[in-house]
Structures are given as structure tokens and as C-alpha cells.
Design an enzyme around this catalytic site. Structure first.
Site, PDB file in Angstrom:
ATOM      1  N   GLU A  74       0.827  -1.219   0.000  1.00 54.60           N
ATOM      2  CA  GLU A  74       0.000   0.000   0.000  1.00 54.60           C
ATOM      3  C   GLU A  74       0.858   1.264   0.000  1.00 54.60           C
ATOM      4  O   GLU A  74       0.320   2.369   0.088  1.00 54.60           O
ATOM      5  CB  GLU A  74      -0.930   0.034   1.229  1.00 54.60           C
ATOM      6  CG  GLU A  74      -1.799  -1.194   1.438  1.00 54.60           C
ATOM      7  CD  GLU A  74      -2.922  -1.361   0.427  1.00 54.60           C
ATOM      8  OE1 GLU A  74      -2.839  -0.782  -0.676  1.00 54.60           O
ATOM      9  OE2 GLU A  74      -3.877  -2.092   0.735  1.00 54.60           O
ATOM     10  N   TYR A 120     -15.374  14.522  20.405  1.00 58.70           N
ATOM     11  CA  TYR A 120     -13.996  14.200  20.036  1.00 58.70           C
ATOM     12  C   TYR A 120     -13.871  13.657  18.623  1.00 58.70           C
ATOM     13  O   TYR A 120     -12.845  13.855  17.968  1.00 58.70           O
ATOM     14  CB  TYR A 120     -13.348  13.272  21.086  1.00 58.70           C
ATOM     15  CG  TYR A 120     -12.579  14.105  22.074  1.00 58.70           C
ATOM     16  CD1 TYR A 120     -13.264  14.932  22.961  1.00 58.70           C
ATOM     17  CD2 TYR A 120     -11.201  14.145  22.078  1.00 58.70           C
ATOM     18  CE1 TYR A 120     -12.577  15.758  23.830  1.00 58.70           C
ATOM     19  CE2 TYR A 120     -10.506  14.964  22.938  1.00 58.70           C
ATOM     20  CZ  TYR A 120     -11.191  15.764  23.809  1.00 58.70           C
ATOM     21  OH  TYR A 120     -10.514  16.591  24.653  1.00 58.70           O
TER      22      TYR A 120
HETATM   23  O1  LIG Z   1      -3.094  -4.172   5.235  1.00 57.61           O
HETATM   24  C1  LIG Z   1      -2.516  -4.584   4.251  1.00 57.61           C
HETATM   25  C2  LIG Z   1      -3.080  -4.436   2.901  1.00 57.61           C
HETATM   26  O2  LIG Z   1      -4.157  -3.566   2.901  1.00 57.61           O
HETATM   27  C3  LIG Z   1      -1.201  -5.277   4.433  1.00 57.61           C
HETATM   28  O3  LIG Z   1      -0.377  -5.121   3.319  1.00 57.61           O
HETATM   29  P1  LIG Z   1       1.184  -5.058   3.526  1.00 57.61           P
HETATM   30  O4  LIG Z   1       1.579  -6.264   4.363  1.00 57.61           O
HETATM   31  O5  LIG Z   1       1.789  -5.101   2.140  1.00 57.61           O
HETATM   32  O6  LIG Z   1       1.479  -3.772   4.252  1.00 57.61           O
END
Ligand SMILES: O=C(CO)COP(=O)(O)O
Length: 210
Positions: A74, A120
Site C-alpha cells: 500500500e 472528540y
Molecule cells: O493491510 C494490508 C493491505 O491492505 C497489508 O499489506 P502489507 O503487508 O503489504 O502492508
């Protein structure tokens, strides 16, 4: 603050989130803006509970790996958001229980998945636009988040999880915790006669800040 200290803060905050059940398995990723147009990102496939400072990925703004292990899949959307929103200096992406449950509901308002019922939530986050479902790691998530990065501090990824910005890492984590708590309250209140904050009450909170 030294870069080593920034890495240690990230590792400690990620472990704290993991130990308090905000993240399970290898889900989730965290990043922050370093000096010199470089970015610190958690490695792909890593548990937020077991990160090591020396493994964290350091990327340039084009996504080239400068140090550490292969970055989160990501990282493309993290970089796209930093590029679009200079006020965003840290990003937390989680598949936390209540926000992910919320992201799976079919009739969400795309402009805002949570209407304000506590101060909040308004002071920290305010609204939660929804990004349609795309496969995790897909370029479409990065494109949508880049286009909407100035629409809010947090975004719900449909059928997936949440993305939350902060002015620094601590702010991003605090915003994430507040948002997860708000989603939990929303489910607790389901079917109850909720009093939402009025527009005047919301504007008063926004004018005062945190
Ligand atoms: O949450 C995740 C994908 O949305 C985990 O991906 P990564 O292990 O590549 O960070």
C-alpha cells in the site's frame, strides 16, 4: 528528532496498536514523512506487533527503496496522499474490527460514513468519506485517495479498512483510536434513538479546534 528516534517511535506505536487488538496477523501498515522528501513505511507482510527499526523501508517520493525491506504493497497510496496533502505527515492503515465491519455495510453515504454524535470525533476527524472497493494494493486505491486527500483526514476503504492521516505519528494514531472507538459506539447504538450533534454544535467544535 533523529531518524532513529522516529523509527523507534513507529515500532513502539505499531506494537502498542497490535497489543491492544487494533491489528491482527499481517494486516495494516504505517508510514511517516521524513526530511528530504523521503518516507518511512512498514515492510510488506509484517505484523505490526513485531516490527524492527532496521527493517523499516525508507522510500523516495517515486517509491524507490533506499533502505530496509520491501515496503508495504500500500506504499503507493501512502506516497500519493503525502504528495497531495502537505499537512499529512503520518498515515495509519488498519483493518480494525469496528471500522472494518462498518466498511462492509452496503448503504454507506460515500461522502461520510459516520455522522457526528460525540465531540472528540468532530475535533479529531470530523467526517469519513468512503472509497469504493478495490483489491488491496491496487493502483485504483492510490488514485482515489490522491484525488480525495484534501476531503478529510480519514477515509474508509469499502470492504477493507481505514486510512487515517495525522500532523505527526502520534496524532495519526490518536485520530485512529478515536475513529475506531466512534465506530464501536455506532454499533453499540444501532437501533437506539441517537441524538446527533446539531450543525451549530459541530461548527462550534470545529472553530475551537482540539
Ligand atoms: O493491510 C494490508 C493491505 O491492505 C497489508 O499489506 P502489507 O503487508 O503489504 O502492508
Amino acid at each position: 528528532m533523529s531518524e532513529q528516534q522516529q523509527k523507534i517511535d513507529l515500532v513502539n506505536l505499531a506494537r502498542s496498536l497490535f497489543e491492544r487488538g487494533y491489528s491482527v496477523g499481517g494486516a495494516g501498515n504505517i508510514s511517516l514523512r521524513l526530511s528530504g522528501n523521503r518516507f518511512l513505511v512498514t515492510p510488506t507482510g509484517s505484523s505490526l506487533g513485531r516490527l524492527k527499526a532496521e527493517d523499516l523501508s525508507v522510500l523516495d517520493s517515486d517509491g524507490n527503496l533506499l533502505e530496509g525491506k520491501k515496503p508495504s504493497k500500500e506504499s503507493v497510496f501512502h506516497l500519493a496522499m503525502y504528495q497531495r496533502n502537505p499537512a499529512c505527515n503520518a498515515i495509519v492503515h488498519l483493518h480494525s474490527t469496528y471500522l472494518t465491519a462498518l466498511s462492509c455495510l452496503d448503504n454507506l453515504d460515500p461522502s461520510n460514513a459516520i455522522n457526528a454524535f460525540t465531540p472528540y470525533y468532530v475535533m479529531r476527524v470530523g467526517k469519513l468519506p468512503v472509497i469504493p472497493y478495490y483489491r488491496p494494493g491496487s493502483p485504483e486505491i492510490a488514485r482515489e485517495l490522491s484525488e480525495r486527500a484534501l476531503d478529510g483526514k480519514a477515509f474508509l476503504l469499502a470492504n477493507h479498512g481505514v486510512v487515517v492521516c495525522g500532523s505527526d505519528l502520534f496524532d495519526a494514531v490518536d485520530n485512529t483510536e478515536e475513529l475506531e472507538e466512534t465506530a464501536k459506539l455506532m454499533f453499540l447504538l444501532k437501533g437506539q434513538n441517537v441524538r446527533y450533534l446539531t450543525d451549530d454544535e459541530v461548527n462550534d467544535l470545529k472553530n475551537r479546534g482540539k
